[in-house]
Motif scaffolding. Structure first.
Motif, PDB file in Angstrom:
ATOM      1  N   GLU A 237      -9.052  -9.524  -0.726  1.00  0.00           N
ATOM      2  CA  GLU A 237      -9.312  -8.133  -1.088  1.00  0.00           C
ATOM      3  C   GLU A 237     -10.756  -8.090  -1.554  1.00  0.00           C
ATOM      4  O   GLU A 237     -11.346  -9.121  -1.859  1.00  0.00           O
ATOM      5  CB  GLU A 237      -8.324  -7.729  -2.193  1.00  0.00           C
ATOM      6  CG  GLU A 237      -8.400  -6.282  -2.637  1.00  0.00           C
ATOM      7  CD  GLU A 237      -9.332  -6.059  -3.812  1.00  0.00           C
ATOM      8  OE1 GLU A 237      -9.830  -4.941  -3.949  1.00  0.00           O
ATOM      9  OE2 GLU A 237      -9.574  -7.009  -4.582  1.00  0.00           O
ATOM     10  N   GLN A 247      -1.905 -15.148  -3.932  1.00  0.00           N
ATOM     11  CA  GLN A 247      -2.365 -13.764  -4.074  1.00  0.00           C
ATOM     12  C   GLN A 247      -1.504 -13.049  -5.112  1.00  0.00           C
ATOM     13  O   GLN A 247      -0.334 -13.369  -5.280  1.00  0.00           O
ATOM     14  CB  GLN A 247      -2.221 -12.998  -2.735  1.00  0.00           C
ATOM     15  CG  GLN A 247      -3.166 -13.482  -1.664  1.00  0.00           C
ATOM     16  CD  GLN A 247      -2.443 -14.329  -0.645  1.00  0.00           C
ATOM     17  OE1 GLN A 247      -1.498 -15.042  -0.995  1.00  0.00           O
ATOM     18  NE2 GLN A 247      -2.874 -14.265   0.593  1.00  0.00           N
ATOM     19  N   LEU A 252      -1.053  -6.624  -4.293  1.00  0.00           N
ATOM     20  CA  LEU A 252      -0.784  -6.474  -2.854  1.00  0.00           C
ATOM     21  C   LEU A 252       0.105  -5.256  -2.605  1.00  0.00           C
ATOM     22  O   LEU A 252      -0.102  -4.506  -1.644  1.00  0.00           O
ATOM     23  CB  LEU A 252      -0.097  -7.728  -2.288  1.00  0.00           C
ATOM     24  CG  LEU A 252      -0.992  -8.925  -1.967  1.00  0.00           C
ATOM     25  CD1 LEU A 252      -0.139 -10.094  -1.469  1.00  0.00           C
ATOM     26  CD2 LEU A 252      -2.054  -8.572  -0.926  1.00  0.00           C
ATOM     27  N   ARG A 256      -0.914  -2.159  -0.239  1.00  0.00           N
ATOM     28  CA  ARG A 256      -0.113  -1.911   0.972  1.00  0.00           C
ATOM     29  C   ARG A 256       0.594  -0.558   0.913  1.00  0.00           C
ATOM     30  O   ARG A 256       1.509  -0.302   1.683  1.00  0.00           O
ATOM     31  CB  ARG A 256       0.910  -3.035   1.154  1.00  0.00           C
ATOM     32  CG  ARG A 256       0.269  -4.357   1.564  1.00  0.00           C
ATOM     33  CD  ARG A 256       1.288  -5.489   1.527  1.00  0.00           C
ATOM     34  NE  ARG A 256       0.699  -6.747   1.975  1.00  0.00           N
ATOM     35  CZ  ARG A 256       1.213  -7.952   1.700  1.00  0.00           C
ATOM     36  NH1 ARG A 256       2.325  -8.042   0.956  1.00  0.00           N
ATOM     37  NH2 ARG A 256       0.643  -9.040   2.156  1.00  0.00           N
ATOM     38  N   LEU A 318      -7.748  -4.384   1.622  1.00  0.00           N
ATOM     39  CA  LEU A 318      -7.229  -5.709   1.959  1.00  0.00           C
ATOM     40  C   LEU A 318      -7.874  -6.198   3.242  1.00  0.00           C
ATOM     41  O   LEU A 318      -8.097  -5.417   4.166  1.00  0.00           O
ATOM     42  CB  LEU A 318      -5.709  -5.642   2.172  1.00  0.00           C
ATOM     43  CG  LEU A 318      -4.841  -5.559   0.926  1.00  0.00           C
ATOM     44  CD1 LEU A 318      -3.383  -5.431   1.340  1.00  0.00           C
ATOM     45  CD2 LEU A 318      -5.027  -6.795   0.063  1.00  0.00           C
TER      46      LEU A 318
END
Length: 379
Positions: A237, A247, A252, A256, A318
């Motif tokens: 990222e 991660q 995340l 997302r 990302l």
């Protein structure tokens, strides 16, 4: 038809020992004692009020941010996480992160946080230079930061992160790289490496320090990126690097376009409903109002026109490929609604496209704002 993405929980602890001059987060300098249990009771009441919005769903990650969450006692943390688990199902093995400042990382407290369920800590180091820490208004020194990292290693947590800044006042390339080398030597599974930016309504914005120019910043980024890559860290990222498999799962989910409940002072939430609505929420910012039981400050539904921009604003931070199916599933829109913008992004070399994915290119990373502007709703 909208699909429900994974659901996370963000919990905000608003107090700090003192306010840093660069900080624009919702944090308040502590006057007197932290109202440990009283605040926890309000957090859980805030969660109770939100539960009807997520009926039957489970929490996949928890992130406790601030402020300085490590000002909360281990007993209060236990009470908080027990209360959360009693109200909503938290998946087995969920990543539970807590932010901490090196000066407030005490060994006995930390094992208490760990017993409460915290399995990942994010330590706000910012720099290993005593002089730079003073300029940043930090109240810890380099040795405390190192001690905190050693402590995190010794606890056998699932993971820990060091937060580091570059582009500091009067910072040379060598000073920036020296900070990184010292961080790498502590072997954290995750490193967040942010460029200092001057935000409005901060002390630095009223009295701006001299920061490195764009050319110097680019040199710092390029050389730092090489150092991190050579040490086995992968950038996933804009400002986040991790050893493979480490991660931050909570972040995340944000990027997302996942869902998250936000509880506590000023916490933001984003929730998807099976009827196709997407709701954004924001809680009362000031502890005084929040602790009078006024939890919800504002909420609004994300319009159909705003969904493409909101989806890509997160997703293109990302570096991983973005599954095309997720755009349809998480926005409820057909890809044809953004075909013209995608074609323009492809023509400009910002994106590559396969039948399954969109992948942001090196040029797309450099011109991220221009790429995102393509998806802004026409006013």
């Amino acid at each position: 038809m909208l699909k429900l993405p994974p659901l996370s929980l963000y919990i905000h602890i608003p107090w700090c020992v003192q306010k840093c001059p660069y900080c624009d987060f919702n944090s308040h300098a502590l006057k007197g004692e932290v109202p440990h249990q009283e605040y926890v009771d309000h957090l859980l009441a805030d969660l109770d009020a939100d539960l009807p919005l997520v009926a039957g769903r489970e929490i996949s990650t928890i992130f406790i941010g601030g402020g300085t969450p490590s000002l909360l006692s281990a007993e209060a943390m236990q009470s908080l996480l027990d209360g959360v688990r009693a109200r909503i199902h938290v998946v087995d093995g969920a990543e539970i992160t807590m932010e901490a400042n090196p000066g407030t990382v005490e060994a006995d407290r930390f094992s208490g946080y760990q017993r409460a369920g915290v399995n990942r800590i994010s330590i706000g180091v910012q720099s290993f230079s005593a002089e730079k820490l003073t300029r940043l208004g930090r109240i810890h020194g380099p040795e405390e930061a190192k001690r905190a990292a050693h402590l995190a290693t010794g606890l056998g947590l699932r993971s820990f992160n060091l937060d580091l800044m570059h582009g500091l006042p009067d910072q040379s390339l060598e000073e920036a790289l020296d900070d990184l080398r010292q961080a790498i030597a502590l072997n954290p599974p995750h490193l967040s490496w942010y460029q200092l930016t001057i935000e409005p309504n901060t002390l630095f914005s009223s009295r701006p320090p001299v920061l490195p120019d764009d050319d110097a910043l680019w040199d710092i980024f390029e050389r730092g990126h090489e150092l991190l890559s050579a040490a086995g860290y992968q950038q996933y990222e804009t400002s986040a690097y991790a050893k493979p498999g480490y991660q931050c799962q909570h972040n995340l989910n944000y990027w997302r376009f996942g869902d998250y409940l936000g509880i506590g002072c000023g916490a933001h939430g984003k929730l998807t409903f099976s009827d196709g609505r997407i709701l954004r929420t924001a809680k009362t910012k000031h502890p005084r109002g929040f602790m009078q039981g006024k939890y919800m400050d504002k909420q609004h539904e994300v319009t159909t026109a705003d969904r493409p921009f909101e989806f890509f604003m997160n997703r293109f931070r990302l570096l991983e490929a973005a599954p095309r199916a997720e755009f349809v599933n998480y926005t409820g829109l057909d890809e044809s609604t953004i075909r013209a913008q995608l074609d323009e992004a492809l023509a400009k070399g910002y994106l590559e496209e396969t039948p399954e994915y969109w992948q942001i290119t090196e040029k797309g990373k450099l011109f991220l704002n221009s790429l995102l502007e393509l998806f802004l709703a026409d006013e």
